[in-house]
Design an enzyme around this catalytic site. Structure first.
Site, PDB file in Angstrom:
ATOM      1  N   TYR A 199     -35.108 -84.102 -39.066  1.00 53.84           N
ATOM      2  CA  TYR A 199     -34.082 -83.061 -38.913  1.00 53.84           C
ATOM      3  C   TYR A 199     -32.711 -83.624 -39.315  1.00 53.84           C
ATOM      4  O   TYR A 199     -31.977 -83.019 -40.099  1.00 53.84           O
ATOM      5  CB  TYR A 199     -34.106 -82.604 -37.447  1.00 53.84           C
ATOM      6  N   THR A 252     -28.585 -73.217 -26.403  1.00 51.59           N
ATOM      7  CA  THR A 252     -29.306 -72.163 -27.125  1.00 51.59           C
ATOM      8  C   THR A 252     -30.797 -72.265 -26.808  1.00 51.59           C
ATOM      9  O   THR A 252     -31.269 -73.332 -26.400  1.00 51.59           O
ATOM     10  CB  THR A 252     -29.135 -72.329 -28.650  1.00 51.59           C
TER      11      THR A 252
HETATM   12  N1  LIG Z   1     -27.762 -75.723 -30.420  1.00 55.76           N
HETATM   13  C1  LIG Z   1     -27.142 -76.848 -30.789  1.00 55.76           C
HETATM   14  O1  LIG Z   1     -26.582 -77.590 -29.978  1.00 55.76           O
HETATM   15  C2  LIG Z   1     -27.105 -77.240 -32.244  1.00 55.76           C
HETATM   16  C3  LIG Z   1     -26.481 -78.436 -32.563  1.00 55.76           C
HETATM   17  C4  LIG Z   1     -26.377 -78.799 -33.893  1.00 55.76           C
HETATM   18  C5  LIG Z   1     -26.854 -77.961 -34.879  1.00 55.76           C
HETATM   19  N2  LIG Z   1     -27.493 -76.797 -34.541  1.00 55.76           N
HETATM   20  C6  LIG Z   1     -27.975 -75.968 -35.635  1.00 55.76           C
HETATM   21  O2  LIG Z   1     -27.602 -74.634 -35.418  1.00 55.76           O
HETATM   22  C7  LIG Z   1     -28.518 -73.744 -36.038  1.00 55.76           C
HETATM   23  C8  LIG Z   1     -28.993 -72.712 -35.034  1.00 55.76           C
HETATM   24  O3  LIG Z   1     -29.650 -73.397 -33.984  1.00 55.76           O
HETATM   25  P1  LIG Z   1     -29.835 -72.781 -32.527  1.00 55.76           P
HETATM   26  O4  LIG Z   1     -29.558 -73.884 -31.585  1.00 55.76           O
HETATM   27  O5  LIG Z   1     -29.102 -71.505 -32.427  1.00 55.76           O
HETATM   28  O6  LIG Z   1     -31.427 -72.558 -32.540  1.00 55.76           O
HETATM   29  P2  LIG Z   1     -32.343 -71.279 -32.191  1.00 55.76           P
HETATM   30  O7  LIG Z   1     -31.871 -70.647 -30.943  1.00 55.76           O
HETATM   31  O8  LIG Z   1     -33.730 -71.799 -32.224  1.00 55.76           O
HETATM   32  O9  LIG Z   1     -32.125 -70.304 -33.432  1.00 55.76           O
HETATM   33  C9  LIG Z   1     -32.659 -70.663 -34.680  1.00 55.76           C
HETATM   34  C10 LIG Z   1     -32.630 -69.486 -35.610  1.00 55.76           C
HETATM   35  O10 LIG Z   1     -33.189 -69.918 -36.857  1.00 55.76           O
HETATM   36  C11 LIG Z   1     -34.248 -69.007 -37.215  1.00 55.76           C
HETATM   37  N3  LIG Z   1     -35.293 -69.684 -37.983  1.00 55.76           N
HETATM   38  C12 LIG Z   1     -36.002 -70.795 -37.656  1.00 55.76           C
HETATM   39  N4  LIG Z   1     -36.906 -71.070 -38.608  1.00 55.76           N
HETATM   40  C13 LIG Z   1     -36.773 -70.120 -39.566  1.00 55.76           C
HETATM   41  C14 LIG Z   1     -37.422 -69.868 -40.796  1.00 55.76           C
HETATM   42  N5  LIG Z   1     -38.435 -70.624 -41.244  1.00 55.76           N
HETATM   43  N6  LIG Z   1     -37.015 -68.809 -41.530  1.00 55.76           N
HETATM   44  C15 LIG Z   1     -36.016 -68.003 -41.089  1.00 55.76           C
HETATM   45  N7  LIG Z   1     -35.371 -68.188 -39.930  1.00 55.76           N
HETATM   46  C16 LIG Z   1     -35.744 -69.239 -39.186  1.00 55.76           C
HETATM   47  C17 LIG Z   1     -34.784 -68.521 -35.886  1.00 55.76           C
HETATM   48  O11 LIG Z   1     -35.532 -67.324 -36.095  1.00 55.76           O
HETATM   49  P3  LIG Z   1     -36.580 -66.780 -34.988  1.00 55.76           P
HETATM   50  O12 LIG Z   1     -35.764 -66.049 -33.966  1.00 55.76           O
HETATM   51  O13 LIG Z   1     -37.462 -65.877 -35.782  1.00 55.76           O
HETATM   52  O14 LIG Z   1     -37.269 -67.977 -34.414  1.00 55.76           O
HETATM   53  C18 LIG Z   1     -33.483 -68.318 -35.130  1.00 55.76           C
HETATM   54  O15 LIG Z   1     -32.876 -67.102 -35.492  1.00 55.76           O
HETATM   55  C19 LIG Z   1     -29.638 -74.622 -36.581  1.00 55.76           C
HETATM   56  O16 LIG Z   1     -29.438 -74.891 -37.947  1.00 55.76           O
HETATM   57  C20 LIG Z   1     -29.482 -75.903 -35.776  1.00 55.76           C
HETATM   58  O17 LIG Z   1     -29.995 -76.993 -36.460  1.00 55.76           O
HETATM   59  C21 LIG Z   1     -27.628 -76.425 -33.246  1.00 55.76           C
END
Ligand SMILES: NC(=O)c1ccc[n+]([C@@H]2O[C@H](COP(=O)([O-])OP(=O)(O)OC[C@H]3O[C@@H](n4cnc5c(N)ncnc54)[C@H](OP(=O)(O)O)[C@@H]3O)[C@@H](O)[C@H]2O)c1
Length: 332
Positions: A206, A241
């Site tokens: 990742y 999240t």
């Molecule tokens: N939360 C944190 O602290 C954090 C920190 C650093 C970076 N990030 C980044 O922030 C972004 C969002 O993360 P989050 O924490 O909000 O995670 P999340 O709650 O799991 O949301 C992820 C989103 O990505 C979608 N997704 C996953 N795989 C996919 C695919 N193959 N095709 C299309 N959509 C897909 C999911 O769709 P579904 O609803 O259909 O599953 C969901 O809408 C990510 O890029 C993550 O790496 C998050």
């Protein structure tokens, strides 16, 4: 001036910076611009992964500023649920859904064709969808899943909708990356963990794919003439999240009290979308509305040759004609 020094010192602490503590302090330190309810009226913003966590929060905020928001995700029921809620809240029909699995090139191609046929402008593309894959596996195109979802897919989507972005003055592409990328260097000889399959770690894959995402954004910016589409990345710190809870449950439990809310996590993203002056010059990484370094340890540094090699490898994997074949020889 003193505010900036304090901000930079906070950044050095990592935990202070990435948690809600960092957000709260910086909000007080700096006079952050706020945006009125029509700040994005007349614009169109595409958000990938709008069905959960940060993408959902970003979609809510951007919709509240009046934009037409194209909801791009893999689950039509979830997308429809988000679009229905937004329509009810805003009494306006400006939330089209487009099904796309960002880990599948055929799905991305079909989605881009739909978008190109239906839209006449694209002011911002938010590359947010993401996940961690605990076991190494390859997706439908034979590409390792982390690289496919976090780097190759978003690159293909951007390349395919580029004509819309290029036809929209002031347009921008903003990648949601991760502070996790600070821990990993690119391995350009083994981008897909083929040679090192037995050492595969979901968190490392990742982080490397996120570093690839950041490196590509820098390269897009370098290869784009000034005044063209603006390419930047931001990271949200650590935000509470569903994705974080599911993918890193131990970390989520331990850091729980100091995690950011999703809205705090995406404040910088919304600023990069909504402020006409934000993110210029481009090719930069932001947290809390301020440029941050690409590296915290020297061994992760990526030079111009590495960037070119990565670009060429990703163009090849994405199966698109090189969208920027002639980099500026002066580089940056
Ligand atoms: N939360 C944190 O602290 C954090 C920190 C650093 C970076 N990030 C980044 O922030 C972004 C969002 O993360 P989050 O924490 O909000 O995670 P999340 O709650 O799991 O949301 C992820 C989103 O990505 C979608 N997704 C996953 N795989 C996919 C695919 N193959 N095709 C299309 N959509 C897909 C999911 O769709 P579904 O609803 O259909 O599953 C969901 O809408 C990510 O890029 C993550 O790496 C998050």
């Amino acid at each position: 001036m003193l505010d900036d020094v304090l901000d930079d010192l906070l950044e050095l602490t990592v935990v202070g910076s990435f948690t809600r503590i960092g957000y709260a302090i910086r909000r007080r330190l700096h006079d952050w611009k706020t945006f009125g309810p029509d700040a994005l009226r007349g614009t169109t913003v595409l958000v990938t992964g709008p069905t959960s966590g940060l993408g959902r929060a970003a979609t809510d905020e951007i919709a509240a500023l009046g934009a037409r928001v194209i909801l791009v995700g893999r689950n039509v029921d979830k997308l429809t649920g988000v679009a229905d809620e937004l329509r009810e809240r805003h009494h306006e029909n400006r939330f089209p859904i487009v099904e796309a699995d960002l880990g599948s090139l055929a799905s991305i191609r079909a989605a881009a064709e739909r978008i190109l046929a239906a839209e006449d402008r694209l002011d911002a593309l938010v590359d947010n969808a993401g996940a961690i894959f605990p076991e190494r596996h390859v997706g439908p195109d034979g590409i390792e899943a982390s690289l496919a979802l976090l780097a190759v897919g978003p690159f293909a989507l951007t390349a395919r909708v580029l004509p819309l972005l290029e036809g929209t003055p002031g347009s921008r592409v903003i990648g949601v990356t991760s502070g996790g990328m600070y821990t990993q260097a690119l391995d350009l000889d083994d981008l897909q963990w083929e040679r090192s399959a037995t050492e595969y770690s979901g968190a490392k894959a990742y982080a490397r794919a996120k570093r690839a995402q950041v490196t590509l954004a820098r390269e897009w910016a370098r290869r784009t003439a000034p005044g063209g589409v603006r390419f930047n990345v931001m990271h949200p710190g650590w935000a509470d999240t569903p994705g974080l809870a599911e993918m890193l449950p131990g970390f989520h439990r331990f850091m729980g009290p100091v995690l950011r809310t999703p809205a705090e996590g995406i404040d910088t993203l919304v600023w990069l979308v909504a402020d006409p002056d934000a993110g210029l010059p481009d090719g930069r990484l932001f947290l809390d509305r301020r440029e941050r370094p690409f590296d915290r340890i020297p061994s992760t540094r990526v030079d111009a040759n590495d960037r070119r090699r990565l670009w060429e490898a990703i163009v090849d994997l994405a199966g698109v004609p090189d969208p920027r074949p002639s980099p500026d020889p002066a580089g940056r």
